[in-house]
Design a protein around this motif. Structure first.
Motif, short mmCIF file in Angstrom:
data_model
loop_
_atom_site.label_atom_id
_atom_site.label_comp_id
_atom_site.label_asym_id
_atom_site.label_seq_id
_atom_site.Cartn_x
_atom_site.Cartn_y
_atom_site.Cartn_z
N ALA A 74 0.83 -1.20 0.00
CA ALA A 74 0.00 0.00 0.00
C ALA A 74 0.87 1.26 0.00
CB ALA A 74 -0.93 0.00 1.21
N ARG A 75 1.96 1.22 0.76
CA ARG A 75 2.85 2.38 0.80
C ARG A 75 3.54 2.59 -0.54
NH1 ARG A 75 6.61 3.66 5.88
NH2 ARG A 75 4.56 4.41 6.52
N VAL A 76 4.01 1.51 -1.16
CA VAL A 76 4.64 1.62 -2.47
C VAL A 76 3.64 2.15 -3.49
CG1 VAL A 76 5.79 0.38 -4.34
CG2 VAL A 76 6.28 -0.22 -1.96
N CYS A 77 2.41 1.69 -3.40
CA CYS A 77 1.37 2.15 -4.32
C CYS A 77 1.13 3.65 -4.14
CB CYS A 77 0.08 1.36 -4.05
SG CYS A 77 -1.09 1.38 -5.43
N ALA A 78 1.18 4.11 -2.89
CA ALA A 78 1.01 5.54 -2.61
C ALA A 78 2.16 6.35 -3.20
CB ALA A 78 0.91 5.78 -1.11
N ASP B 175 8.04 15.09 -6.33
CA ASP B 175 7.98 14.28 -5.11
C ASP B 175 7.30 12.93 -5.32
OD1 ASP B 175 8.89 14.35 -2.49
OD2 ASP B 175 7.95 16.29 -2.14
N VAL B 176 7.67 11.98 -4.47
CA VAL B 176 6.97 10.70 -4.41
C VAL B 176 6.34 10.49 -3.03
CG1 VAL B 176 8.53 9.68 -6.10
CG2 VAL B 176 8.97 9.34 -3.67
N LEU B 177 6.63 11.39 -2.10
CA LEU B 177 6.03 11.31 -0.76
C LEU B 177 4.79 12.19 -0.70
CD1 LEU B 177 9.00 11.43 1.77
CD2 LEU B 177 7.64 9.45 1.10
N SER B 178 3.70 11.67 -0.15
CA SER B 178 2.49 12.45 0.03
C SER B 178 2.72 13.47 1.14
CB SER B 178 1.33 11.54 0.40
OG SER B 178 1.56 10.95 1.66
#
Length: 577
Positions: A486-490, A515-518
């Motif tokens: 789920a984290r990788v998908c995010a 960015d890739v971090l929400s």
């Protein structure tokens, strides 16, 4: 995309296609002929010309292998009724070679078994379905194919004239769930399909009395086919159940594809291309330090989500205006995620290529077999502007398509990564799903039957699939424990969102700044997740805030070792002083 899909796309956009003196003649508006479509036309020019001129592979029935009488006798000995039941024999296609290798090296189970579960409202419906399935097997050579390697110079696929679908009825005890019972009876994580016995399918059925229905679990080995194969199987089953099987097109033997591959660009051309791309790569791209690319999938977990429809719309519109395809966006987005996970700006990962347009131009959207292949792609995440990076990515994908029938083993040998270390351990699968996800494509659209379960795994510890549904994008991540899918998908969804917005803003933003971090995860990273720790600051200040607020909380996990913030701080101080 299949040839049928491209021809349909041309029709939808009002583009006319013709052939003249061995060249494609294309007529259409500049808007209709965007970069993605032009790239497809260039990459698949031979197949399109063959379709337009009515040509195809020559000498399709000529022998594709040279075996001695002793070797042929050894093959015949593996088949019921011997040589009388031997219809054809030829080497494996590129993807089959890789799948067979992983089958041999898996310690238990098999990572390349597709599992599908269905419910029928009566035994009569189930039996009719099984009869129709047998009729489909009888029509198609790939469904009557086994794999033999003992006593041969290389593994070969062997087509039986007759192969019966094996069906096992499993008793279900009081209080037991029928589907769960079937999955326990044959779990691909623990059990294997014998590849020397055709067909490479297994069917388990059970009566589900509390629900007044019959449940079926079907396993199909990936060495037989891809998602389009599943689609074709179920369309043909539906035709048999409707009594319209006479309208089905003539089946095309998989040997035609193998013949075309063997007459295409040779190993020397493939080696030149992949050496140019990979020769200076000397270490694996292994997110989370996952180095086992030959796993059996037993620890893999899955997460699925739909990309925000507003983002999907922005992405499509901005990509079209920039003259790039959405597949290129997905590849660059995954490269961004890998760059963050590995701390490298130069990353390599596997991409799934669909070889249904390089086999002479026939309507391979109705052909069965594993036409796809997995090959490496190398992308750089640096200060290049987003638009230019995407165009470079699209250009590399177009070049890669010209070598889509190369073997993965050859490509990996062209790098400087020392064996037996893998070149990459993550995989991106971008596929046009025509309005449905991969699992939905396998649905049986006949009365009295519905899908209960669908599962597919690979040997890779991290796999990302993008189902292009026409308007929306369905994202699926499969990750080996302890990685959270789920984290990788995010991360992936955030990268796609960032690229879409960067394109919308002109496309000049450097790729490595997207960015890739929400926002929520950034809050946790900089200290927003624990009371008393918040706001931005230098790294050491944020870290010290965590030490004060949550001294005993886990800061670092390495295998079975856990280190708290307090312990890590003490170690850092000892090093500093």
């Amino acid at each position: 995309m299949t040839l049928h899909d491209i021809l349909r796309l041309l029709d939808e956009r009002g583009v006319q296609l013709g052939a003249d003196a061995g060249e494609l003649v294309v007529r259409g508006s500049r808007k209709a002929l965007d970069a993605e479509l032009v790239g497809l036309l260039r990459a698949h020019k031979p197949a399109l010309l063959a379709h337009l001129t009515g040509t195809g592979p020559k000498d399709a029935q000529s022998p594709l292998t040279e075996l001695t009488e002793t070797e042929l006798a050894a093959v015949a000995a593996t088949i019921p009724d011997g040589a009388r039941n031997l219809e054809d024999i030829y080497p494996l296609a590129p993807l089959q070679e890789g799948v067979f290798f992983h089958h041999l090296t898996a310690e238990q189970g098999d990572p390349y078994v597709i599992s599908l579960g269905y419910a029928f409202d009566s035994r009569a419906r189930l039996d009719a379905y099984l009869d129709a399935y047998q009729a489909v097997i009888d029509r198609h050579t790939i469904l009557r194919t086994a794999v033999v390697r003992e006593g041969l110079p290389e593994p070969h696929q062997v087509v039986w004239r007759t192969a019966r679908l094996p069906v096992e009825e499993v008793p279900v005890g009081p209080g037991e769930d029928a589907l769960t019972r079937l999955r326990e009876r044959f779990d691909p994580r623990r059990h294997r399909i014998d590849l020397t016995k055709a067909p490479l399918l297994r069917v388990l059925v059970a009566e589900d009395r509390p629900a007044d229905r019959w449940v079926m679990l079907l396993h199909l080995h990936h060495i037989l086919g891809d998602h389009t194969t599943l689609d074709v199987i179920h369309r043909e089953i539906a035709a048999h159940l409707r009594g319209t099987e006479d309208t089905l097109p003539s089946p095309r033997p998989f040997r035609d594809f193998v013949a075309q591959v063997r007459t295409g660009p040779g190993p020397a051309a493939h080696e030149t291309f992949f050496t140019g791309m990979l020769k200076d790569i000397d270490e694996p791209t292994a997110p989370y330090g996952l180095l086992d690319a030959q796993g059996d999938g037993t620890t893999v977990r899955e997460h699925r989500t739909l990309l925000d429809p507003a983002v999907a719309h922005t992405l499509r519109d901005a990509a079209r205006k920039a003259g790039v395809g959405t597949a290129a966006v997905a590849h660059l987005a995954w490269a961004q995620v890998l760059a963050r996970l590995t701390g490298r700006d130069d990353v390599v990962f596997g991409t799934v290529l669909f070889g249904r347009l390089q086999d002479g131009g026939a309507e391979t959207g109705t052909a069965m077999g594993p036409f796809i292949n997995t090959l490496p792609i190398r992308l750089t995440v640096d200060d290049t502007g987003v638009t230019k990076a995407l165009r470079d990515t699209q250009g590399l994908l177009a070049e890669l398509l010209r070598h889509e029938h190369a073997s993965l083993a050859l490509a990996q040998r062209c790098s400087s990564v020392p064996a037996p270390a893998p070149l990459f351990t993550s995989l991106l699968n971008y596929r046009h799903s025509g309005g449905s996800t991969a699992t939905d494509q396998a649905d049986v659209t006949v009365p009295g039957c519905r899908t209960l379960h669908g599962e597919e795994r690979t040997s890779y510890p991290l796999t990302v699939s993008v189902d292009d549904l026409g308007d929306d994008f369905h994202l699926t991540v499969q990750a080996a424990t302890p990685v959270d899918p789920a984290r990788v998908c995010a991360y992936f969804a955030t990268a796609l969102t960032g690229l879409a917005r960067a394109l919308e803003a002109g496309g000049n933003q450097p790729v490595d700044s997207v960015d890739v971090l929400s926002v929520g995860e950034w809050g946790v990273v900089v200290g927003g997740g624990v009371g008393g720790v918040g706001g931005l600051g230098c790294v050491h200040e944020v870290f010290e805030g965590w030490v004060r607020a949550a001294c005993d909380a886990v800061a670092v996990v390495d295998g079975g070792v856990r280190v708290s913030y307090g312990e890590l701080n003490a170690r850092a101080n000892r090093v500093a002083h």
